[in-house]
Design a protein around this motif. Sequence first.
Motif, mmCIF file in Angstrom:
data_model
loop_
_atom_site.group_PDB
_atom_site.id
_atom_site.type_symbol
_atom_site.label_atom_id
_atom_site.label_comp_id
_atom_site.label_asym_id
_atom_site.label_seq_id
_atom_site.Cartn_x
_atom_site.Cartn_y
_atom_site.Cartn_z
ATOM 1 N N LEU A 91 53.300 23.047 13.814
ATOM 2 C CA LEU A 91 53.319 23.021 12.357
ATOM 3 C C LEU A 91 52.186 23.893 11.843
ATOM 4 O O LEU A 91 51.086 23.857 12.373
ATOM 5 C CB LEU A 91 53.137 21.582 11.869
ATOM 6 N N GLY A 92 52.498 24.686 10.814
ATOM 7 C CA GLY A 92 51.483 25.522 10.196
ATOM 8 C C GLY A 92 51.835 25.796 8.752
ATOM 9 O O GLY A 92 52.885 25.360 8.255
ATOM 10 N N VAL A 93 50.957 26.527 8.074
ATOM 11 C CA VAL A 93 51.211 26.926 6.690
ATOM 12 C C VAL A 93 50.923 28.418 6.532
ATOM 13 O O VAL A 93 49.994 28.949 7.138
ATOM 14 C CB VAL A 93 50.365 26.120 5.664
ATOM 15 N N MET A 94 51.749 29.068 5.715
ATOM 16 C CA MET A 94 51.524 30.473 5.395
ATOM 17 C C MET A 94 50.370 30.527 4.392
ATOM 18 O O MET A 94 50.486 29.990 3.298
ATOM 19 C CB MET A 94 52.786 31.105 4.790
ATOM 20 N N VAL A 95 49.280 31.169 4.785
ATOM 21 C CA VAL A 95 48.092 31.189 3.935
ATOM 22 C C VAL A 95 48.038 32.405 3.027
ATOM 23 O O VAL A 95 47.067 32.578 2.280
ATOM 24 C CB VAL A 95 46.792 31.094 4.772
ATOM 25 N N ASN A 96 49.084 33.229 3.054
ATOM 26 C CA ASN A 96 49.065 34.455 2.244
ATOM 27 C C ASN A 96 50.219 34.522 1.237
ATOM 28 O O ASN A 96 50.617 35.599 0.838
ATOM 29 C CB ASN A 96 49.077 35.688 3.146
ATOM 30 N N ARG A 97 50.702 33.377 0.787
ATOM 31 C CA ARG A 97 51.811 33.355 -0.158
ATOM 32 C C ARG A 97 51.518 32.531 -1.412
ATOM 33 O O ARG A 97 52.050 31.435 -1.608
ATOM 34 C CB ARG A 97 53.073 32.794 0.504
ATOM 35 N N LEU A 115 44.886 21.406 2.245
ATOM 36 C CA LEU A 115 44.033 21.929 3.308
ATOM 37 C C LEU A 115 42.629 22.065 2.734
ATOM 38 O O LEU A 115 42.468 22.577 1.621
ATOM 39 C CB LEU A 115 44.577 23.286 3.735
ATOM 40 N N VAL A 116 41.615 21.599 3.467
ATOM 41 C CA VAL A 116 40.245 21.628 2.958
ATOM 42 C C VAL A 116 39.272 22.183 3.987
ATOM 43 O O VAL A 116 39.519 22.137 5.189
ATOM 44 C CB VAL A 116 39.758 20.216 2.530
ATOM 45 N N ALA A 117 38.154 22.703 3.488
ATOM 46 C CA ALA A 117 36.994 23.039 4.303
ATOM 47 C C ALA A 117 35.990 21.920 4.074
ATOM 48 O O ALA A 117 35.548 21.700 2.936
ATOM 49 C CB ALA A 117 36.402 24.382 3.902
ATOM 50 N N VAL A 118 35.678 21.183 5.121
ATOM 51 C CA VAL A 118 34.818 20.009 5.028
ATOM 52 C C VAL A 118 33.363 20.416 5.175
ATOM 53 O O VAL A 118 33.007 21.192 6.055
ATOM 54 C CB VAL A 118 35.186 18.984 6.128
ATOM 55 N N ALA A 150 32.887 16.125 -0.710
ATOM 56 C CA ALA A 150 32.827 16.353 0.736
ATOM 57 C C ALA A 150 33.398 17.692 1.174
ATOM 58 O O ALA A 150 33.346 18.030 2.354
ATOM 59 C CB ALA A 150 33.577 15.224 1.454
ATOM 60 N N VAL A 151 33.964 18.467 0.237
ATOM 61 C CA VAL A 151 34.618 19.719 0.623
ATOM 62 C C VAL A 151 34.070 20.903 -0.171
ATOM 63 O O VAL A 151 33.603 20.745 -1.295
ATOM 64 C CB VAL A 151 36.156 19.637 0.459
ATOM 65 N N SER A 152 34.138 22.081 0.459
ATOM 66 C CA SER A 152 33.680 23.292 -0.215
ATOM 67 C C SER A 152 34.841 24.174 -0.652
ATOM 68 O O SER A 152 34.643 25.105 -1.426
ATOM 69 C CB SER A 152 32.743 24.088 0.693
ATOM 70 N N ALA A 153 36.044 23.900 -0.148
ATOM 71 C CA ALA A 153 37.218 24.685 -0.529
ATOM 72 C C ALA A 153 38.470 23.851 -0.295
ATOM 73 O O ALA A 153 38.489 22.954 0.556
ATOM 74 C CB ALA A 153 37.293 25.974 0.294
ATOM 75 N N MET A 154 39.524 24.157 -1.072
ATOM 76 C CA MET A 154 40.784 23.437 -0.925
ATOM 77 C C MET A 154 41.939 24.311 -1.387
ATOM 78 O O MET A 154 41.814 25.073 -2.351
ATOM 79 C CB MET A 154 40.779 22.151 -1.741
ATOM 80 N N ARG A 155 43.057 24.177 -0.697
ATOM 81 C CA ARG A 155 44.321 24.814 -1.092
ATOM 82 C C ARG A 155 45.414 23.762 -1.024
ATOM 83 O O ARG A 155 45.375 22.854 -0.190
ATOM 84 C CB ARG A 155 44.702 25.951 -0.132
ATOM 85 N N VAL A 156 46.406 23.923 -1.886
ATOM 86 C CA VAL A 156 47.594 23.069 -1.852
ATOM 87 C C VAL A 156 48.787 23.952 -1.505
ATOM 88 O O VAL A 156 48.953 25.029 -2.078
ATOM 89 C CB VAL A 156 47.812 22.354 -3.209
ATOM 90 N N PRO A 216 36.663 31.398 9.714
ATOM 91 C CA PRO A 216 36.481 30.184 8.906
ATOM 92 C C PRO A 216 37.051 30.233 7.492
ATOM 93 O O PRO A 216 37.597 29.251 7.019
ATOM 94 C CB PRO A 216 34.965 29.998 8.890
ATOM 95 N N GLY A 217 36.963 31.343 6.794
ATOM 96 C CA GLY A 217 37.420 31.386 5.408
ATOM 97 C C GLY A 217 38.845 31.879 5.209
ATOM 98 O O GLY A 217 39.296 32.005 4.067
ATOM 99 N N ASP A 218 39.569 32.160 6.284
ATOM 100 C CA ASP A 218 40.910 32.744 6.148
ATOM 101 C C ASP A 218 41.838 31.945 5.234
ATOM 102 O O ASP A 218 42.570 32.515 4.437
ATOM 103 C CB ASP A 218 41.585 32.909 7.512
ATOM 104 N N ALA A 219 41.814 30.641 5.342
ATOM 105 C CA ALA A 219 42.744 29.810 4.570
ATOM 106 C C ALA A 219 42.428 29.792 3.081
ATOM 107 O O ALA A 219 43.267 29.381 2.282
ATOM 108 C CB ALA A 219 42.738 28.381 5.108
ATOM 109 N N PHE A 220 41.249 30.269 2.705
ATOM 110 C CA PHE A 220 40.808 30.143 1.317
ATOM 111 C C PHE A 220 40.468 31.484 0.672
ATOM 112 O O PHE A 220 39.793 31.529 -0.354
ATOM 113 C CB PHE A 220 39.605 29.191 1.259
ATOM 114 N N ARG A 221 40.940 32.567 1.229
ATOM 115 C CA ARG A 221 40.642 33.900 0.686
ATOM 116 C C ARG A 221 41.283 34.086 -0.684
ATOM 117 O O ARG A 221 42.410 33.662 -0.914
ATOM 118 C CB ARG A 221 41.138 34.983 1.633
#
Length: 184
Positions: free
Chosen positions: A37-43, A80-83, A114-120, A148-153
Amino acid sequence: MNRSLTGQLLVAAPALRGSTFDRAVVLMLSHDGDGALGVMVNRPTDVLVGDVLPAWMSVVSEPGVVFQGGPVSLDSALGLVAVDGADEPLGVRRVRGRLGVVDLDTPAEIIEPAVSAMRVFAGYAGWAPDQVEGEIEEGSWFVVDAEPGDAFRTDAEDMWALVLRRQGGQLALMATFPADPSLN
């Protein structure tokens, strides 16, 4: 393939042109004997997180929109979060390193400090057991390390070329592959 892909990126090969995964960058959130299972982080979509999950609007990272995670269960949301720190906050399951999946039923005010970044993400990409391994073997995906920051660019739409370019060698050359080779 004997190693887990959890925390890795799958970068779509040009062979997937015209498919749902055309130039997709998928962050793998789980990979085991039961499948992957994964998520497309560029859409990114045009839908504001505040329009569908208003309680999370103050927590999500720029650009503050829902991302299309994949073709499966588009009517469901995944956070998805950066903790920050070593502790695993209530409502978060760590995936790898600082990266975690958040239970969106958890109150946002518990998660926010508790988090520095988040995506839905709306939906996800899923594979049956051994399916993703077969797709990798046939050359549909390049497997690369995630940073580390790929999911939140904030430049998510440019990630396909950026991720390939930073690999060097033949993969860096792949970053110059035209979106539509017939126009070349």
